[in-house]
Design a protein around this motif. Structure first.
Motif, PDB file in Angstrom:
ATOM      1  N   UNK B  59       0.887  -1.164   0.000  1.00 37.39           N
ATOM      2  CA  UNK B  59       0.000   0.000   0.000  1.00 37.39           C
ATOM      3  C   UNK B  59       0.921   1.208   0.000  1.00 37.39           C
ATOM      4  N   UNK B  60       0.758   2.062  -1.003  1.00 38.94           N
ATOM      5  CA  UNK B  60       1.697   3.159  -1.228  1.00 38.94           C
ATOM      6  C   UNK B  60       0.967   4.491  -1.141  1.00 38.94           C
ATOM      7  N   UNK B  61       1.594   5.449  -0.495  1.00 40.84           N
ATOM      8  CA  UNK B  61       1.053   6.805  -0.388  1.00 40.84           C
ATOM      9  C   UNK B  61       2.121   7.780  -0.856  1.00 40.84           C
ATOM     10  N   UNK B  62       1.731   8.711  -1.712  1.00 37.78           N
ATOM     11  CA  UNK B  62       2.677   9.740  -2.129  1.00 37.78           C
ATOM     12  C   UNK B  62       2.446  10.997  -1.278  1.00 37.78           C
ATOM     13  N   UNK B  63       3.503  11.483  -0.666  1.00 35.18           N
ATOM     14  CA  UNK B  63       3.387  12.612   0.267  1.00 35.18           C
ATOM     15  C   UNK B  63       3.829  13.934  -0.337  1.00 35.18           C
ATOM     16  N   UNK B  64       4.775  13.887  -1.258  1.00 32.00           N
ATOM     17  CA  UNK B  64       5.285  15.115  -1.872  1.00 32.00           C
ATOM     18  C   UNK B  64       5.830  14.753  -3.238  1.00 32.00           C
ATOM     19  N   UNK B  65       5.881  15.763  -4.136  1.00 33.60           N
ATOM     20  CA  UNK B  65       6.341  15.502  -5.492  1.00 33.60           C
ATOM     21  C   UNK B  65       5.234  14.901  -6.335  1.00 33.60           C
ATOM     22  N   UNK B  66       5.607  14.125  -7.333  1.00 28.62           N
ATOM     23  CA  UNK B  66       4.614  13.475  -8.198  1.00 28.62           C
ATOM     24  C   UNK B  66       5.294  12.314  -8.907  1.00 28.62           C
ATOM     25  N   UNK B  67       4.471  11.397  -9.400  1.00 24.70           N
ATOM     26  CA  UNK B  67       5.007  10.192 -10.043  1.00 24.70           C
ATOM     27  C   UNK B  67       3.963   9.581 -10.958  1.00 24.70           C
ATOM     28  N   UNK B  68       4.444   8.779 -11.886  1.00 24.85           N
ATOM     29  CA  UNK B  68       3.569   7.982 -12.739  1.00 24.85           C
ATOM     30  C   UNK B  68       3.868   6.513 -12.506  1.00 24.85           C
ATOM     31  N   UNK B  69       2.815   5.749 -12.263  1.00 28.95           N
ATOM     32  CA  UNK B  69       2.961   4.323 -11.946  1.00 28.95           C
ATOM     33  C   UNK B  69       2.215   3.537 -13.021  1.00 28.95           C
ATOM     34  N   UNK B  70       2.923   2.612 -13.652  1.00 33.74           N
ATOM     35  CA  UNK B  70       2.286   1.819 -14.717  1.00 33.74           C
ATOM     36  C   UNK B  70       2.052   0.401 -14.223  1.00 33.74           C
ATOM     37  N   UNK B  71       0.884  -0.113 -14.514  1.00 30.96           N
ATOM     38  CA  UNK B  71       0.564  -1.517 -14.266  1.00 30.96           C
ATOM     39  C   UNK B  71       0.624  -2.251 -15.594  1.00 30.96           C
ATOM     40  N   UNK B  72       1.151  -3.460 -15.551  1.00 29.96           N
ATOM     41  CA  UNK B  72       1.293  -4.231 -16.788  1.00 29.96           C
ATOM     42  C   UNK B  72      -0.062  -4.355 -17.482  1.00 29.96           C
ATOM     43  N   UNK B  73      -0.066  -4.081 -18.750  1.00 27.68           N
ATOM     44  CA  UNK B  73      -1.294  -4.185 -19.528  1.00 27.68           C
ATOM     45  C   UNK B  73      -2.076  -2.891 -19.617  1.00 27.68           C
ATOM     46  N   UNK B  74      -1.660  -1.890 -18.824  1.00 35.45           N
ATOM     47  CA  UNK B  74      -2.328  -0.592 -18.887  1.00 35.45           C
ATOM     48  C   UNK B  74      -1.584   0.306 -19.872  1.00 35.45           C
ATOM     49  N   UNK B  75      -2.335   1.103 -20.611  1.00 39.00           N
ATOM     50  CA  UNK B  75      -1.710   1.987 -21.599  1.00 39.00           C
ATOM     51  C   UNK B  75      -1.097   3.221 -20.937  1.00 39.00           C
ATOM     52  N   UNK B  76      -1.792   3.749 -19.930  1.00 38.01           N
ATOM     53  CA  UNK B  76      -1.382   5.027 -19.354  1.00 38.01           C
ATOM     54  C   UNK B  76      -0.938   4.849 -17.912  1.00 38.01           C
ATOM     55  N   UNK B  77       0.095   5.595 -17.497  1.00 40.84           N
ATOM     56  CA  UNK B  77       0.469   5.534 -16.080  1.00 40.84           C
ATOM     57  C   UNK B  77      -0.618   6.172 -15.205  1.00 40.84           C
ATOM     58  N   UNK B  78      -0.697   5.685 -14.010  1.00 39.84           N
ATOM     59  CA  UNK B  78      -1.546   6.289 -12.987  1.00 39.84           C
ATOM     60  C   UNK B  78      -0.777   7.468 -12.407  1.00 39.84           C
ATOM     61  N   UNK B  79      -1.369   8.659 -12.452  1.00 42.18           N
ATOM     62  CA  UNK B  79      -0.707   9.854 -11.923  1.00 42.18           C
ATOM     63  C   UNK B  79      -0.885   9.911 -10.410  1.00 42.18           C
ATOM     64  N   UNK B  80       0.218  10.031  -9.702  1.00 36.21           N
ATOM     65  CA  UNK B  80       0.167  10.123  -8.239  1.00 36.21           C
ATOM     66  C   UNK B  80       0.634  11.514  -7.811  1.00 36.21           C
ATOM     67  N   UNK B  81      -0.184  12.161  -7.005  1.00 35.22           N
ATOM     68  CA  UNK B  81       0.120  13.496  -6.488  1.00 35.22           C
ATOM     69  C   UNK B  81       0.056  13.440  -4.963  1.00 35.22           C
ATOM     70  N   UNK B  82       0.426  14.511  -4.261  1.00 34.13           N
ATOM     71  CA  UNK B  82       0.385  14.443  -2.803  1.00 34.13           C
ATOM     72  C   UNK B  82      -0.989  14.005  -2.291  1.00 34.13           C
ATOM     73  N   UNK B  83      -0.998  13.005  -1.454  1.00 31.38           N
ATOM     74  CA  UNK B  83      -2.233  12.431  -0.922  1.00 31.38           C
ATOM     75  C   UNK B  83      -2.684  11.191  -1.669  1.00 31.38           C
ATOM     76  N   UNK B  84      -2.165  10.989  -2.887  1.00 29.78           N
ATOM     77  CA  UNK B  84      -2.590   9.812  -3.672  1.00 29.78           C
ATOM     78  C   UNK B  84      -2.095   8.533  -3.024  1.00 29.78           C
ATOM     79  N   UNK B  85      -2.970   7.538  -2.993  1.00 31.44           N
ATOM     80  CA  UNK B  85      -2.560   6.226  -2.516  1.00 31.44           C
ATOM     81  C   UNK B  85      -2.984   5.186  -3.523  1.00 31.44           C
ATOM     82  N   UNK B  86      -2.300   4.058  -3.463  1.00 29.71           N
ATOM     83  CA  UNK B  86      -2.653   2.959  -4.354  1.00 29.71           C
ATOM     84  C   UNK B  86      -2.302   1.643  -3.667  1.00 29.71           C
ATOM     85  N   UNK B  87      -3.189   0.709  -3.791  1.00 30.99           N
ATOM     86  CA  UNK B  87      -2.954  -0.635  -3.266  1.00 30.99           C
ATOM     87  C   UNK B  87      -2.509  -1.529  -4.411  1.00 30.99           C
ATOM     88  N   UNK B  88      -1.413  -2.224  -4.194  1.00 28.92           N
ATOM     89  CA  UNK B  88      -0.861  -3.107  -5.228  1.00 28.92           C
ATOM     90  C   UNK B  88      -0.846  -4.519  -4.665  1.00 28.92           C
TER      91      UNK B  88
END
Lengths: 113, 113
Positions: B59-88
């Motif tokens: 379980x990932x939380x982005x606190x500062x900055x920004x990032x793009x996270x790609x899941x296999x088979x997805x065309x576009x990265x998931x944009x992560x900004x401060x406060x964004x979380x994602x369960x993998x």
């Protein structure tokens, strides 16, 4: 394949209520060994003379707002500001002395065993 | 009694390096079922064609900055900004497409089983 079971996403700082009766607790993850919650407080505190005494350890992160956390036997509350984290072992008695009254305080709580 | 085993505190946004060779990974909690880390990236990305494939869920939380996270088979990265979380979920293949080059990106990563 992006399914509900493999990838759940959101933003902890979105949809933060600015008016609250009770504290708002939203469960973000529930697994056998770990539970993750977002908690929003707005001036809330633990009632006087009430102590939390939890069977599970807890790791807490403050994301917005501010709060004071008291541990039993300590004279002064621990000040929590954005980015502050604290690990609370099981059965370590503690209470929330205060939370910010002017802006919502957003907590991430990770309960684990 | 405030001891190392009962109460560990700090601030995730303090002492963030603004110059980095490799990503910086600091372990904040290590328990049998849970590991919590702070990761700081500055323009880092997963090498092309490399995928993370992890035995444990994360379980990932982005606190500062920004990032793009790609899941296999997805065309576009998931944009992560401060406060964004994602369960993998475990074994869901993913990679970091990019992280902010201008400011440090601070992640909280919770690995659990």
């Amino acid at each position: 394949m992006r399914g509900a079971l493999t990838m759940i996403t959101g933003n902890l700082l979105a949809n933060v209520p600015h008016q609250l009766g009770d504290e708002q607790i939203v469960e973000l993850l529930s697994a056998p060994n770990v539970r993750i919650e977002r908690i929003v407080s707005l001036g809330h505190a633990t009632p006087p003379d009430v102590w939390y005494d939890q069977d599970r350890a807890e790791w807490v992160l403050l994301l917005a707002g501010s709060a004071g956390l008291i541990f039993e036997g300590e004279a002064e509350p621990l000040l929590l500001e954005p980015g502050s984290y604290v690990h609370i072992a099981a059965h370590v008695r503690h209470r929330v002395a205060w939370t910010d009254r002017s802006v919502p305080t957003v907590w991430l709580a990770i309960h684990y065993r």
